[in-house]
Design a protein around this motif. Structure first.
Motif, PDB file in Angstrom:
ATOM      1  N   ASN A 110     -43.739 -12.930 -17.334  1.00  0.00           N
ATOM      2  CA  ASN A 110     -44.499 -12.074 -16.436  1.00  0.00           C
ATOM      3  C   ASN A 110     -45.005 -12.934 -15.269  1.00  0.00           C
ATOM      4  O   ASN A 110     -44.705 -14.130 -15.197  1.00  0.00           O
ATOM      5  CB  ASN A 110     -45.630 -11.337 -17.161  1.00  0.00           C
ATOM      6  CG  ASN A 110     -46.671 -12.285 -17.716  1.00  0.00           C
ATOM      7  OD1 ASN A 110     -46.991 -13.312 -17.094  1.00  0.00           O
ATOM      8  ND2 ASN A 110     -47.217 -11.961 -18.878  1.00  0.00           N
ATOM      9  N   ARG A 111     -45.759 -12.338 -14.374  1.00  0.00           N
ATOM     10  CA  ARG A 111     -46.115 -13.036 -13.138  1.00  0.00           C
ATOM     11  C   ARG A 111     -47.027 -14.242 -13.346  1.00  0.00           C
ATOM     12  O   ARG A 111     -47.157 -15.069 -12.450  1.00  0.00           O
ATOM     13  CB  ARG A 111     -46.687 -12.056 -12.117  1.00  0.00           C
ATOM     14  CG  ARG A 111     -47.997 -11.413 -12.529  1.00  0.00           C
ATOM     15  CD  ARG A 111     -48.312 -10.250 -11.597  1.00  0.00           C
ATOM     16  NE  ARG A 111     -49.674  -9.790 -11.747  1.00  0.00           N
ATOM     17  CZ  ARG A 111     -50.221  -8.829 -11.024  1.00  0.00           C
ATOM     18  NH1 ARG A 111     -49.517  -8.213 -10.096  1.00  0.00           N
ATOM     19  NH2 ARG A 111     -51.467  -8.462 -11.210  1.00  0.00           N
ATOM     20  N   LEU A 165     -41.599 -11.459 -10.273  1.00  0.00           N
ATOM     21  CA  LEU A 165     -42.041 -11.143 -11.638  1.00  0.00           C
ATOM     22  C   LEU A 165     -43.283 -10.253 -11.576  1.00  0.00           C
ATOM     23  O   LEU A 165     -44.121 -10.401 -10.688  1.00  0.00           O
ATOM     24  CB  LEU A 165     -42.371 -12.426 -12.396  1.00  0.00           C
ATOM     25  CG  LEU A 165     -41.213 -13.390 -12.667  1.00  0.00           C
ATOM     26  CD1 LEU A 165     -41.743 -14.708 -13.227  1.00  0.00           C
ATOM     27  CD2 LEU A 165     -40.191 -12.782 -13.619  1.00  0.00           C
ATOM     28  N   HIS A 188     -36.674 -11.602 -16.087  1.00  0.00           N
ATOM     29  CA  HIS A 188     -37.669 -10.524 -16.101  1.00  0.00           C
ATOM     30  C   HIS A 188     -37.975 -10.041 -17.525  1.00  0.00           C
ATOM     31  O   HIS A 188     -38.991  -9.376 -17.744  1.00  0.00           O
ATOM     32  CB  HIS A 188     -37.206  -9.361 -15.207  1.00  0.00           C
ATOM     33  CG  HIS A 188     -37.261  -9.694 -13.745  1.00  0.00           C
ATOM     34  ND1 HIS A 188     -36.149 -10.052 -13.019  1.00  0.00           N
ATOM     35  CD2 HIS A 188     -38.303  -9.755 -12.873  1.00  0.00           C
ATOM     36  CE1 HIS A 188     -36.496 -10.311 -11.765  1.00  0.00           C
ATOM     37  NE2 HIS A 188     -37.797 -10.137 -11.647  1.00  0.00           N
ATOM     38  N   THR A 245     -37.547  -4.310 -12.357  1.00  0.00           N
ATOM     39  CA  THR A 245     -38.655  -5.200 -12.749  1.00  0.00           C
ATOM     40  C   THR A 245     -39.908  -4.456 -13.219  1.00  0.00           C
ATOM     41  O   THR A 245     -40.913  -5.105 -13.505  1.00  0.00           O
ATOM     42  CB  THR A 245     -39.067  -6.098 -11.560  1.00  0.00           C
ATOM     43  OG1 THR A 245     -39.509  -5.249 -10.488  1.00  0.00           O
ATOM     44  CG2 THR A 245     -37.922  -6.947 -11.073  1.00  0.00           C
ATOM     45  N   ARG A 257     -42.908  -6.260 -18.127  1.00  0.00           N
ATOM     46  CA  ARG A 257     -41.955  -7.056 -18.910  1.00  0.00           C
ATOM     47  C   ARG A 257     -41.682  -6.346 -20.246  1.00  0.00           C
ATOM     48  O   ARG A 257     -40.526  -6.216 -20.661  1.00  0.00           O
ATOM     49  CB  ARG A 257     -42.520  -8.457 -19.170  1.00  0.00           C
ATOM     50  CG  ARG A 257     -41.533  -9.383 -19.864  1.00  0.00           C
ATOM     51  CD  ARG A 257     -42.174 -10.699 -20.262  1.00  0.00           C
ATOM     52  NE  ARG A 257     -43.021 -10.582 -21.433  1.00  0.00           N
ATOM     53  CZ  ARG A 257     -42.604 -10.607 -22.696  1.00  0.00           C
ATOM     54  NH1 ARG A 257     -41.319 -10.752 -22.965  1.00  0.00           N
ATOM     55  NH2 ARG A 257     -43.457 -10.497 -23.698  1.00  0.00           N
TER      56      ARG A 257
END
Ligand code: DOR
Ligand code: ZN
Length: 350
Positions: free
Chosen positions: A203-204, A222, A199, A176, A228
């Motif tokens: 993204n987060r 993530l 992934h 990740t 990413r």
């Protein structure tokens, strides 16, 4: 490009569960992939060859076309795994390798490894018998920031495993971070990594956009956009060390939409379409076959598939939910439109 034809891909990291749930998900994977490594984190975990063979039979039984899909069974490594079990695993053609879960790292990992030193004698036998080790690479110390746990595992544990067991074939699963991709690139040839579609696509921010979004919650969680992009660069580079592993991990809706949401994204309903979307975003569709169909079997010393599949550039809407036992399964991208569509009838080129 309106249509692409690929050698049929394999999924080198898949969760199928058991019982009614298994029946509801396995045919999604079997429609697209020829083979899949089936993860052993059931309750109770699949720790022996005997249990894995029973699970293999259950999977075959749940398939609409059992001859078209081969489950490759992963065994759950514990501190009390018997040495003879490793030899039995090495000899059995249905068993693919062992999965190492650090205890507490993820879903059903309680039976996993507390202290790596305790399994060094087992790793030595795996190395001797050339049994691959698949690793969930996250440190479990709760003081380590959750976004740094993959890097901490690489630095604190993986370096040492590789140094002690230089002949052991290792796959760092569902990487990740940029650090993991860089680490894999410079590691010896027997070290590789799988990468999930989610992934590569998110993204987060996806976890928090417009409220808490549990269907994007998975482990490893993530990460930032820079990670990413580094993963996408690695997957679409054509480099042989990176290959497809969806980590498609179905959970019932009530387990995901919960104050203590389960980790896992279900992607098997549109696995290859999601990867195609990611590769197309960087104009690298020409590298999808290498990643999805060649690098995995080449790393594991298995034949590449002879069947072919096609992807059409066609819009379709992902259903809002699927049946999942007596609950509902919310797929990734539920209700959204995807632009690539898998042709559900694999064409056998033989
Ligand atoms: O998100 C995840 N879900 N990560 C894992 O490591 C396990 C998986 C699951 O089994 O649900
Ligand atoms: Zn997994």
């Amino acid at each position: 490009m309106q249509k692409i034809t690929l050698t049929q891909p394999d999924d080198w990291h898949l969760h199928l569960r058991a019982g009614a749930a298994l029946k509801d998900v396995v045919n999604f994977s079997a429609a697209q992939f020829r083979r899949a490594v089936v993860m052993p984190n059931l309750k109770p975990p699949v720790t022996t060859v005997r249990q894995a063979l029973a699970y293999h039979a259950e999977i075959k039984d749940a398939l609409q076309n059992p001859q078209d899909f081969e489950p490759l069974m992963a065994l759950y490594l514990t501190e009390s795994t018997h040495r003879d079990e490793i030899k039995r695993a090495a000899e059995h053609p249905c068993i693919h390798g062992f999965k190492l879960y650090p205890a507490g790292a993820t879903t059903n990992s309680e039976a996993g490894i507390g202290s790596l030193q305790n399994i060094y004698p087992l790793l030595e036998i795996m190395e001797r018998h050339d049994v691959p080790l698949m690793i969930h690479g996250e440190a479990t110390d709760p003081h380590i920031d959750i976004f740094d746990r993959e890097l901490a595992f690489i630095e604190n544990s993986l370096f040492e495993i590789i140094e002690r067991f230089p002949g052991l074939r290792i796959v760092l699963e569902h990487i990740t971070t940029r650090h993991a991709a860089e680490f894999i690139r410079q590691a010896p040839a027997q070290i590789a990594a799988t990468i999930t579609a989610h992934h590569l696509l998110y993204n987060r921010n996806a976890l928090f956009q417009g409220g808490l979004k549990p269907h994007f919650y998975c482990l490893p969680v993530l990460k930032r956009e820079e990670h990413r992009l580094a993963l996408l660069d690695a997957a679409a580079s054509g480099e042989r060390k990176f290959f497809l592993g969806t980590d498609s991990a179905p959970h019932p809706r009530h387990g995901k939409e919960n104050a203590c949401a389960c980790a896992g994204c279900f992607t098997a309903h549109a696995a290859i379409e999601l990867y195609a979307t990611a590769f197309a975003s960087v104009n690298k569709l020409d590298k999808l076959e290498q990643f999805a169909s060649f690098n995995g079997p080449d790393f594991y010393g298995m034949p590449r598939n002879s069947s072919q599949v096609t992807l059409q550039k066609t819009e379709w809407e992902v259903p809002a939910g699927y049946t999942f036992g007596n609950d509902t399964l919310i797929p990734l991208e539920a209700g959204r439109v995807l632009t690539w569509k898998f042709d559900k009838t694999p064409q056998n080129s033989q």
